[in-house]
Write a protein that holds these residues in place. Structure first.
Motif, short mmCIF file in Angstrom:
data_model
loop_
_atom_site.label_atom_id
_atom_site.label_comp_id
_atom_site.label_asym_id
_atom_site.label_seq_id
_atom_site.Cartn_x
_atom_site.Cartn_y
_atom_site.Cartn_z
N GLU A 48 0.83 -1.20 0.00
CA GLU A 48 0.00 0.00 0.00
C GLU A 48 0.86 1.25 0.00
O GLU A 48 0.54 2.23 -0.66
CB GLU A 48 -0.93 0.00 1.21
CG GLU A 48 -1.79 -1.23 1.37
CD GLU A 48 -2.86 -1.32 0.29
OE1 GLU A 48 -3.18 -0.28 -0.31
OE2 GLU A 48 -3.34 -2.44 0.03
N ALA A 122 2.43 -10.14 3.58
CA ALA A 122 1.31 -10.21 4.52
C ALA A 122 0.37 -9.02 4.33
O ALA A 122 -0.85 -9.16 4.40
CB ALA A 122 1.83 -10.24 5.96
N GLN A 123 0.95 -7.87 4.09
CA GLN A 123 0.13 -6.67 3.96
C GLN A 123 -0.57 -6.60 2.62
O GLN A 123 -1.43 -5.74 2.41
CB GLN A 123 1.01 -5.42 4.16
CG GLN A 123 1.54 -5.33 5.58
CD GLN A 123 2.36 -4.08 5.80
OE1 GLN A 123 2.61 -3.32 4.88
NE2 GLN A 123 2.77 -3.87 7.04
N SER A 125 -2.15 -9.23 1.47
CA SER A 125 -2.93 -10.47 1.47
C SER A 125 -4.40 -10.22 1.17
O SER A 125 -5.18 -11.17 1.12
CB SER A 125 -2.80 -11.17 2.82
OG SER A 125 -3.37 -10.37 3.85
N HIS A 126 -4.77 -8.97 0.96
CA HIS A 126 -6.15 -8.73 0.55
C HIS A 126 -6.33 -8.97 -0.95
O HIS A 126 -7.45 -8.95 -1.45
CB HIS A 126 -6.60 -7.32 0.91
CG HIS A 126 -5.75 -6.23 0.33
ND1 HIS A 126 -6.07 -5.59 -0.84
CD2 HIS A 126 -4.58 -5.70 0.75
CE1 HIS A 126 -5.13 -4.69 -1.10
NE2 HIS A 126 -4.22 -4.74 -0.16
N ASN A 171 4.34 -14.03 11.80
CA ASN A 171 3.31 -13.01 11.94
C ASN A 171 3.49 -12.23 13.24
O ASN A 171 3.54 -11.00 13.24
CB ASN A 171 1.94 -13.68 11.91
CG ASN A 171 0.83 -12.70 11.64
OD1 ASN A 171 0.80 -12.05 10.61
ND2 ASN A 171 -0.09 -12.56 12.59
N LEU A 175 5.45 -9.06 11.81
CA LEU A 175 4.37 -8.14 11.45
C LEU A 175 3.87 -7.39 12.68
O LEU A 175 3.92 -6.17 12.73
CB LEU A 175 3.22 -8.93 10.80
CG LEU A 175 2.10 -8.09 10.18
CD1 LEU A 175 2.64 -7.24 9.04
CD2 LEU A 175 0.96 -8.97 9.71
#
Lengths: 203, 203
Positions: A48, A122-123, A125-126, A171, A175
Motif C-alpha cells: 500500500e 502479509a500486507q 494479502s487482501h 506473523n 508483522l
DNA sequence: CGACTTGAGTCAACGCTGTTGACACCCTCG
DNA sequence: CGAGGGTGTCAACAGCGTTGACTCAAGTCG
C-alpha cells in the motif's frame, strides 16, 4: 479470473508477450529499472505504501509505462516479490531435527530482507492472487518435498500445520512485532517452538 | 489508548468528546447507523473493499459525516471490528486440555462471523494501529489470564507462542483457504494441532 | 424571551491513487 | 523504402480519504 470471454484485450494481456521474448534492448533496460525500483520500494514501504507513481519516479520513467510493461500494480508486485524464502536447504536436512532448524533459520536470516518480504506479502494479502501464490508456495516448497519423507498418517495435513506454525511465528514476530516474543532470546524460541513443530513432524 | 499526551488535536480527537457524553439524540442515531453499516461492509468486503462513501451510502448519510463522527476510516474500523473473539470461556477451562479445546473453539465458531472478522483484521494489518490492537489483544486476552496458571519457565513466551500457533492456523484456514487444511476433518486438526499447542502449555 | 454557543449536517473541493486511450517516435523486418 | 509494432509521452478518467466553509436547529443562559 474469467478473462476468456472478453474479446478486446486488456493492457495486462497486451503487456507481456512471453515476459522477454520479443523485446528491444531499450525496453529490457527500463523493465529492469522498474523491477529494481519496485523491489526496493515494496520492501521498504509495503504494497500500500509504495505507489505506482513513486516506483516510476524512482526508475526515472512515466507512470503509465509501468502499467504498460507489467499490466497492473498487483502483477508487478507478484513478479517483484520473491515468495520463495530459500527454505530448500533446511527442508532437505534430517527430519528428526527439522523443527528447531526451521525456527533457527527464520530467526537468523530474517532480520532484514526476509523480514521485509514477509511483511510486504502479509500486507498485500487482501489480493486474491497474492493469497493464491501463498498456497502455491506452501504446496511446492513444503508439502511436496516434505510429506513423502514423513512417517505415520495425515502427512500432508501435518506439513500444512507446520507451515501454519511458521506463518504464525513470523506473523507475531515480524508483522505485529509482539513485545514478548521480540524480547525472548532466539535460543529459547528455537527450543520451545522448534519442539512444538517437531511434535507434528515426528509424533 | 494513549491519547492524553498529545497537545494538538487531530480531527479524530475533535470528533469524539468521550464517545457519547455530550451528544444530541440525532447524532447518536446517525452514529449508530454508520457503525452498523460499517460493521456490515467491513465484514463483507474487508478493509480495502469497503469505502467510506459506500458506508455512508449504506447508512444514508453524507461521506463527510462519517469522518466527522469517527475521525478517519481507520478509527472507524478499529471501533467497529470486535477484536475480542470471545475466547474467555475456553481460556478459563482446565489447562491440561487447553490445546484441543482452543482448536475446536476456532474450528466450530469460526465458520461465519469470526472468520470474516479475522480476514478483515488480517487484511488491515498494514495499519500500525491495527497491529497495535492485535498486540494488545494478545497480552490482554491470552497472556494475562493464562501465563500465571502455567508451570515451568518462560510462561509468557510460551503463551505468546500459543497465540502464534493459533494465528498461523487461522491464517492458513481462513485467509489463504489452504486446500489441504480445508479438506482435513476438524477432528484430525483438533487432535494434531491441539496436541502441538498443548506441548507448549504443559511440556 | 432573546442571544449565544455548539452539535448536526451539506456541499464542493483537494490531493492522491491505479489505470486508460490517443498520440508520436523509431527500430526492425519484409 | 514502407509497414508493423515495440517504446515512450501526455492528459485525462473515476475512485479514494479527507478537509474547510457554510447553513440549520437544538440547547443553555442572562
Amino acid at each position: 479470473m474469467p478473462y476468456g470471454w472478453r474479446v478486446t484485450k486488456t493492457s495486462a494481456e497486451r503487456a507481456e508477450p512471453t515476459a522477454d521474448s520479443r523485446l528491444r534492448p531499450a525496453g529490457r533496460a527500463t523493465r529492469a529499472a522498474i523491477e529494481a525500483a519496485a523491489k526496493a520500494l515494496f520492501a521498504e514501504r509495503g504494497f500500500e505504501g509504495a505507489s505506482v507513481r513513486g516506483i516510476a519516479a524512482e526508475a526515472g520513467v512515466d507512470p503509465a509505462l509501468v502499467i504498460r510493461h507489467f499490466g497492473s500494480k498487483e502483477a508487478l508486485f507478484l513478479r517483484t516479490i520473491d515468495t520463495s524464502l530459500g527454505i530448500g536447504a533446511v527442508i532437505d536436512g534430517p527430519v528428526e531435527t527439522l523443527g528447531r532448524r526451521l525456527v533457527a533459520y527464520f530467526l537468523e536470516g530474517g532480520n532484514t530482507a526476509m523480514r521485509r518480504r514477509f511483511v510486504a506479502i502479509a500486507q498485500a494479502s487482501h489480493l486474491q492472487q497474492v493469497r493464491d501464490e501463498m498456497v502455491r508456495h506452501t504446496a511446492e516448497a513444503y508439502i511436496a518435498p516434505l510429506a513423502p519423507r514423513l512417517d505415520g498418517e495425515d502427512r500432508e495435513v501435518r506439513v500444512a500445520l507446520v507451515v501454519a506454525q511458521i506463518a504464525g511465528l513470523l506473523n507475531l514476530l515480524f508483522l505485529q512485532e509482539d513485545p514478548v516474543l521480540s524480547a525472548a532470546s532466539p535460543a529459547t524460541l528455537v527450543a520451545l517452538y522448534g519442539d512444538a513443530i517437531q511434535s507434528l513432524v515426528t509424533p
